[in-house]
Design an enzyme around this catalytic site. Structure first.
Site, PDB file in Angstrom:
ATOM      1  N   HIS A  23    -138.648 104.812-117.405  1.00 45.43           N
ATOM      2  CA  HIS A  23    -139.534 104.009-118.344  1.00 45.43           C
ATOM      3  C   HIS A  23    -139.941 102.486-118.183  1.00 45.43           C
ATOM      4  CE1 HIS A  23    -138.548 107.276-121.597  1.00 45.43           C
ATOM      5  NE2 HIS A  23    -139.281 108.015-120.837  1.00 45.43           N
ATOM      6  N   HIS A  79    -144.304 119.420-120.098  1.00 45.02           N
ATOM      7  CA  HIS A  79    -144.584 118.203-120.861  1.00 45.02           C
ATOM      8  C   HIS A  79    -145.314 117.266-120.012  1.00 45.02           C
ATOM      9  CE1 HIS A  79    -143.232 114.420-122.519  1.00 45.02           C
ATOM     10  NE2 HIS A  79    -142.151 114.076-121.834  1.00 45.02           N
ATOM     11  N   GLU A  81    -145.585 113.901-119.727  1.00 42.11           N
ATOM     12  CA  GLU A  81    -145.048 112.334-119.170  1.00 42.11           C
ATOM     13  C   GLU A  81    -145.061 112.619-117.702  1.00 42.11           C
ATOM     14  OE1 GLU A  81    -141.674 111.114-121.312  1.00 42.11           O
ATOM     15  OE2 GLU A  81    -142.141 108.927-120.668  1.00 42.11           O
ATOM     16  N   ASP A  83    -143.156 111.603-115.073  1.00 40.78           N
ATOM     17  CA  ASP A  83    -142.156 112.080-114.272  1.00 40.78           C
ATOM     18  C   ASP A  83    -141.914 113.456-114.423  1.00 40.78           C
ATOM     19  OD1 ASP A  83    -141.592 111.977-117.129  1.00 40.78           O
ATOM     20  OD2 ASP A  83    -139.247 112.156-116.977  1.00 40.78           O
ATOM     21  N   HIS A 145    -139.583 115.168-126.544  1.00 46.15           N
ATOM     22  CA  HIS A 145    -139.838 113.952-127.454  1.00 46.15           C
ATOM     23  C   HIS A 145    -141.080 113.365-127.523  1.00 46.15           C
ATOM     24  CE1 HIS A 145    -139.845 110.904-123.980  1.00 46.15           C
ATOM     25  NE2 HIS A 145    -139.979 112.098-123.266  1.00 46.15           N
ATOM     26  N   ASP A 164    -137.106 117.839-120.937  1.00 48.32           N
ATOM     27  CA  ASP A 164    -136.340 116.802-121.355  1.00 48.32           C
ATOM     28  C   ASP A 164    -135.007 117.237-122.194  1.00 48.32           C
ATOM     29  OD1 ASP A 164    -137.636 114.876-119.759  1.00 48.32           O
ATOM     30  OD2 ASP A 164    -138.905 114.356-121.436  1.00 48.32           O
ATOM     31  N   TYR A 192    -128.743 109.679-122.869  1.00 50.22           N
ATOM     32  CA  TYR A 192    -129.905 110.217-123.042  1.00 50.22           C
ATOM     33  C   TYR A 192    -130.591 110.306-124.552  1.00 50.22           C
ATOM     34  CZ  TYR A 192    -134.331 112.603-121.368  1.00 50.22           C
ATOM     35  OH  TYR A 192    -135.423 112.767-121.271  1.00 50.22           O
ATOM     36  N   HIS A 225    -134.317 117.102-116.089  1.00 46.35           N
ATOM     37  CA  HIS A 225    -133.567 116.016-115.445  1.00 46.35           C
ATOM     38  C   HIS A 225    -131.907 116.475-115.106  1.00 46.35           C
ATOM     39  CE1 HIS A 225    -136.748 113.041-116.142  1.00 46.35           C
ATOM     40  NE2 HIS A 225    -136.863 113.306-117.052  1.00 46.35           N
TER      41      HIS A 225
END
Ligand code: FEO
Length: 396
Positions: A23, A79, A81, A83, A145, A164, A192, A225
């Site tokens: 992040h 997701h 995001e 990554d 999230h 996530d 996390y 992850h």
């Protein structure tokens, strides 16, 4: 590298051993991380998530070794995001018409990130995608999230691809929860949760109960992850339920910064008082300016109470203390108590500034805090010991 999870299910992600900040510079990743992508080969072939954009090229090269890209029938974007979606532009250059299954918020996020009009197929909770002998069932996980987050469940193999949720920032060639060091695994999992998911705890609790109520067997949880939960996979689900419900251990965290050691001496005297009054409680001290912010947040998450200290500077607090107060306000911890302390030379506003901010962050103040003028002397050290003792007795 690719890794066979089951016959016809292959991990095709990237283990990022080098990662130390995530992040941007916000989240420390002392143990690296991984971006997990999964290829499921049935009569139809589906790719679940990709990897961070900086690894796009090697991701696509490795994926081609597993399967000719034109044989991929569906892509799932759990997701948006970066990554997990970052390699989509490179991948979709090869297979531009393949449908991408995601939530409606996922379409917005993916378009916002990549400005491409891919063949988006919007799904919602309960929608199914047949792969031939198996099905993927989608479960929206809004705000877990991000607004677009979702999970999917593979029938027959009984695997939950949770994205996530249930993940950990760990780089390991040992792909499963039972193969890695358990203390490291749970340290990264709680870190996390504490740093990313705490503000969404009510939603975590509700979503888990909703999924558990489906009463489907879960043989494996494959997050995006870290390692895969294959041994007693529901242990992390149960752990999340505990973390989501006002979690606290028998711990008090004392976190401070100090200019000339006066506030440090206060911190240590307060800790002494706590330990004198309650020998069962774990007391942990952190100089915030010299500690990893995310590790301190994790310790705060584990605590039933926190004591935050700063000397007064420019009618406020030291910048490291201001930063962590802002962070913990945003994380909206539940059911935690707090108090402030600090030394001062002339005006002495810090204790009130800290107390106000803690209150704003939802902490229940134990008292008005303690402040001592100039460097602590024997009398003020005694005051701090007494203060610590009172805090401990109050919390017993
Ligand atoms: Fe691992 Fe929300 O991205």
């Amino acid at each position: 590298m690719a890794f066979k999870i089951k016959e016809n299910i292959v991990w095709v992600g990237k283990v990022d051993w080098e990662l130390r900040k995530f992040h941007g510079e916000e989240y420390s990743t002392h143990r690296g991380s991984s971006y997990n992508s999964y290829l499921v080969k049935d009569e139809k072939v589906v790719l679940i998530d990709t990897v961070w954009g900086k690894f796009s090229s090697e991701f696509v090269v490795n994926l081609k070794k597993e399967i000719p890209l034109e044989k991929i029938d569906f892509v799932i974007a759990n997701h948006a995001e970066s990554d997990h979606s970052g390699a989509l532009p490179e991948l979709m250059r090869h297979i531009p018409d393949v449908p991408i299954y995601c939530t409606s918020n996922g379409v917005n996020s993916l378009k916002g990130h990549y400005h491409q009009d891919w063949n988006f197929q919007v799904v919602k909770t309960g929608d199914k995608l047949s792969l031939g002998s198996k099905e993927l069932i989608f479960v929206e996980a809004q705000m877990l999230h991000w607004p677009d987050s979702m999970m999917c469940y593979l029938t027959n193999d009984n695997i939950l691809f949770s994205n996530d949720a249930f993940g950990q920032h760990i780089a390991s060639e040992l792909m499963y929860n039972d193969l890695v060091d358990q203390a490291e695994l749970f340290q990264e999992a709680i870190k996390y949760y504490a740093n990313i998911l705490t503000p969404f705890s009510a939603l975590v609790d509700r979503k888990i109960k909703e999924v558990v109520a489906l009463n489907v067997p879960v043989n494996m949880i494959c997050p995006s992850h870290g390692v895969i939960w294959r041994k007693d996979p529901l242990q992390i689900v149960n752990q999340y339920l505990q973390w989501a419900n006002a979690y606290a251990e028998n711990q008090i965290t004392v976190a401070y910064d100090s200019m000339w050691d006066g506030t440090r001496q206060m911190a240590e005297a307060i800790a002494k008082g706590i330990m004198e009054a309650d020998q069962t409680v774990a007391v942990k001290l952190f100089n915030i300016a010299r500690s990893d912010k995310n590790d301190v947040i994790t310790e705060i998450f584990k605590s039933k109470a926190i004591l935050i200290g700063s000397p007064t500077v420019n009618k406020g607090v030291l910048s490291a203390v201001a930063a962590i107060l802002e962070e913990i306000k945003g994380l909206r911890f539940q059911n935690k108590k707090a108090a402030a302390f600090g030394c001062y030379g002339w005006s002495g506003e810090a204790v009130k500034v800290i107390s106000d901010k803690l209150k704003e962050g939802g902490f229940q103040l134990l008292n008005d805090g303690i402040r001592e003028k100039w460097n602590p002397n024997i009398e003020s050290v005694d005051n701090c010991i007494r203060f610590g003792r009172d805090v401990a007795l109050n919390l017993k």
